[in-house]
Design an enzyme around this catalytic site. Structure first.
Site, mmCIF file in Angstrom:
data_model
loop_
_atom_site.group_PDB
_atom_site.id
_atom_site.type_symbol
_atom_site.label_atom_id
_atom_site.label_comp_id
_atom_site.label_asym_id
_atom_site.label_seq_id
_atom_site.Cartn_x
_atom_site.Cartn_y
_atom_site.Cartn_z
ATOM 1 N N THR B 187 -7.899 0.723 -8.698
ATOM 2 C CA THR B 187 -6.412 0.599 -8.503
ATOM 3 C C THR B 187 -6.273 -0.184 -9.882
ATOM 4 O O THR B 187 -6.679 -0.870 -10.270
ATOM 5 C CB THR B 187 -6.165 -0.050 -7.550
ATOM 6 O OG1 THR B 187 -6.263 0.428 -6.315
ATOM 7 C CG2 THR B 187 -4.544 -0.501 -7.330
ATOM 8 N N VAL B 216 -0.944 5.943 3.137
ATOM 9 C CA VAL B 216 -0.138 5.257 2.158
ATOM 10 C C VAL B 216 -0.802 3.693 2.339
ATOM 11 O O VAL B 216 -1.050 3.346 3.055
ATOM 12 C CB VAL B 216 1.361 5.363 2.313
ATOM 13 C CG1 VAL B 216 2.040 4.361 1.363
ATOM 14 C CG2 VAL B 216 1.786 6.639 2.546
ATOM 15 N N GLY B 217 -1.291 3.281 1.245
ATOM 16 C CA GLY B 217 -1.816 2.004 1.105
ATOM 17 C C GLY B 217 -0.625 1.050 0.716
ATOM 18 O O GLY B 217 0.467 1.283 0.636
ATOM 19 N N THR B 238 -4.612 -5.596 -5.708
ATOM 20 C CA THR B 238 -5.501 -4.350 -5.557
ATOM 21 C C THR B 238 -6.608 -5.050 -4.322
ATOM 22 O O THR B 238 -6.950 -6.214 -4.510
ATOM 23 C CB THR B 238 -6.215 -4.344 -6.999
ATOM 24 O OG1 THR B 238 -7.408 -3.345 -6.684
ATOM 25 C CG2 THR B 238 -6.623 -5.531 -7.663
ATOM 26 N N GLY B 239 -7.032 -3.948 -3.800
ATOM 27 C CA GLY B 239 -8.071 -4.294 -2.639
ATOM 28 C C GLY B 239 -7.868 -3.686 -1.382
ATOM 29 O O GLY B 239 -7.306 -2.420 -1.404
#
Lengths: 319, 319
Positions: B187, B216-217, B238-239
């Site tokens: 990402t 969806v993140g 990010t993760g």
């Protein structure tokens, strides 16, 4: 009860707000909303009675779960299903229509014990969106789905699928034909505290009328439209979704409790009455002690509360 | 400089962290990331060099905007466009593939001066998703679009539309064919402070490999993946997206600064090192004084910083 206590209790009753005494946690608490907005006090009595009946039926369904020892998230789902099925509210059947004349629904659900959550945006075929939010929360490693992917997850989960026309009532079609922009009021939501002391919150909506297809509001955004954490509170928002997203309204209330040591009431008022502007919307919230807050900065907010040991309240306007 | 200052400066240089002295605000600051995850230190030198070159090129593009007095959000967009176009990173071309072998992209952008924001989820045809986030922020009354609706908005806005195959590199197709689940690392994101003292943050991703279509993140979720407010900080996450959504990670850092008076560094570490667990991910953040924090709890996080008056830093692992 002293005379002063009676007077205070009467004022609270008039205000349509049931408040637990400090230290006395009610066995359970359920609050529902049917949206905040420019709700005219000139509404015909018969329509007002229908709104009140809808809120009452939602409280009946949710309270039955809580009274029998059920989980907060099950009470939230039960209450919201009733409001989704009621064509008066802007959620499920009777949702407002987008620019293309279709209903596109946003939803989310969150559980305070473990912060598990489920959310879906821009769905057109799932009869009760809140049941999809629950299925995502319980059965998926993911927490948020959009559009077709969300609908396919609903089908695979065995949820009831309907033709998109199911959601479209004659009243909404007529408003759409006349290009009558309807107020966003009518989003529905519920927050609950169960006998085990667990919290949950859920929100379901058709969004704004004439919205561009694919527009996602705050209702499916965890932190904006919905938030629940046993350590602080459960919140469901209603109002101008874009403002609720950029202000992270639901979690902001929880953060003010956790990081600034505000009470639920102070935190909710700080956000709704100080940060947001008149006309933006409102929230319903409950904390783990059963305290309830229902601030709004609009003309009205359809709301109701069923708190163990207290008289049920239904209200639309400020007293 | 005293000997002690030189030693401290050297340690900071080694640590890959550039820190402004208290009271000395740098003229501008830009931090980028290319994802956090299980990044092996055994990575071949040639690949490591490619990652470093990609981060460096993104810093070049963003710094050029800031050095010439451009806006923080323009620097963020310029940096992220470079990373989206670089097939090494999991954003834009070279994104990981979902369960059906397609790239589905999530993105968001937020501006700290007025908390304006734009976000899109599950898009398949917009060459540079971050430019769509900016178009939504600047040209739509809405802030968040999903799937087809987002793509139609992109077309109407005159953004470059590509065949979905554009995003699919041979390397990702091969990994997909072999059913190799890839780490979510990759990402991309950027945060910036411009000469006018304004902040911005943006995040762009292909999400997780083999994800269910429509998942969806946190990247497009304002408050979770991205947040910016001049009063506190700009953050890009990010993760493990699901955990970042339920913990409202980006806004939580801002809230700890605003409501608990933590410094940027303490707030970011409180969330990444105490609330989240090892392996969950990391964030990059900058505050209005030009302080920078880049904590992560994974093996590594691709990152770089260009801060006026400081040596540029690029780092992958902890020292």
């Amino acid at each position: 009860m002293s005379k002063a206590t009676v007077v205070i209790a009467y004022i609270l009753l008039i205000a349509g707000i049931a408040t637990a005494q400090p230290g006395e946690r009610p066995a359970y608490a359920l609050v529902v909303h049917g949206g905040a907005g420019a709700i005219s006090k000139d509404m015909p009595d018969s329509i007002e009675a229908n709104y009140r009946a809808g809120l009452n039926a939602a409280l009946d369904a949710g309270e039955a779960v809580l009274a029998s020892g059920g989980a907060a998230e099950d009470a939230v789902v039960a209450a919201i299903v009733v409001l989704e099925n009621d064509p008066l509210f802007n959620a499920g059947r009777g949702a407002v229509l987008n620019a293309e004349g279709a209903a596109e629904l946003d939803v989310s659900l969150m559980r305070g014990s473990d912060k598990a959550c489920g959310a879906a945006a821009a769905i057109r075929t799932v009869k009760n969106p809140i049941t999809l939010a629950r299925a995502i929360m319980e059965r998926s490693p993911h927490v948020f789905f959009a559009a077709e992917g969300a609908e396919r997850f609903a089908e695979a989960s065995g949820l009831e699928i309907v033709d998109p026309e199911y959601f479209v009532t004659e009243r909404r079609r007529e408003a759409w034909r006349r290009r009558e922009a309807e107020d966003a009021k009518g989003t529905v939501g519920a927050v609950a505290l169960d006998r085990d002391g667990n919290l949950a919150a859920g929100t379901s909506t058709g969004g704004t009328s004439f919205k561009t297809p694919g527009r996602v509001g705050d209702s499916p955004v965890i932190g904006a439209g919905t938030y629940a954490d046993n350590a602080t509170c459960a919140v469901s928002s209603t109002g101008h979704g874009e403002l609720f997203i950029r202000n992270v309204v639901a979690f902001r209330i929880a953060a003010l409790m956790a990081f600034a040591n505000l009470s639920l009431d102070d935190a909710a008022n700080e956000v709704v009455r100080k940060l947001l502007a008149p006309g933006d919307g409102g929230v319903i919230a409950v904390d783990a002690r059963g305290n309830v807050a229902t601030p709004f900065n609009t003309e009205g907010m359809f709301r109701g509360a069923a708190i163990a040991g207290n008289e049920r309240t239904i209200a639309i306007w400020n007293p």
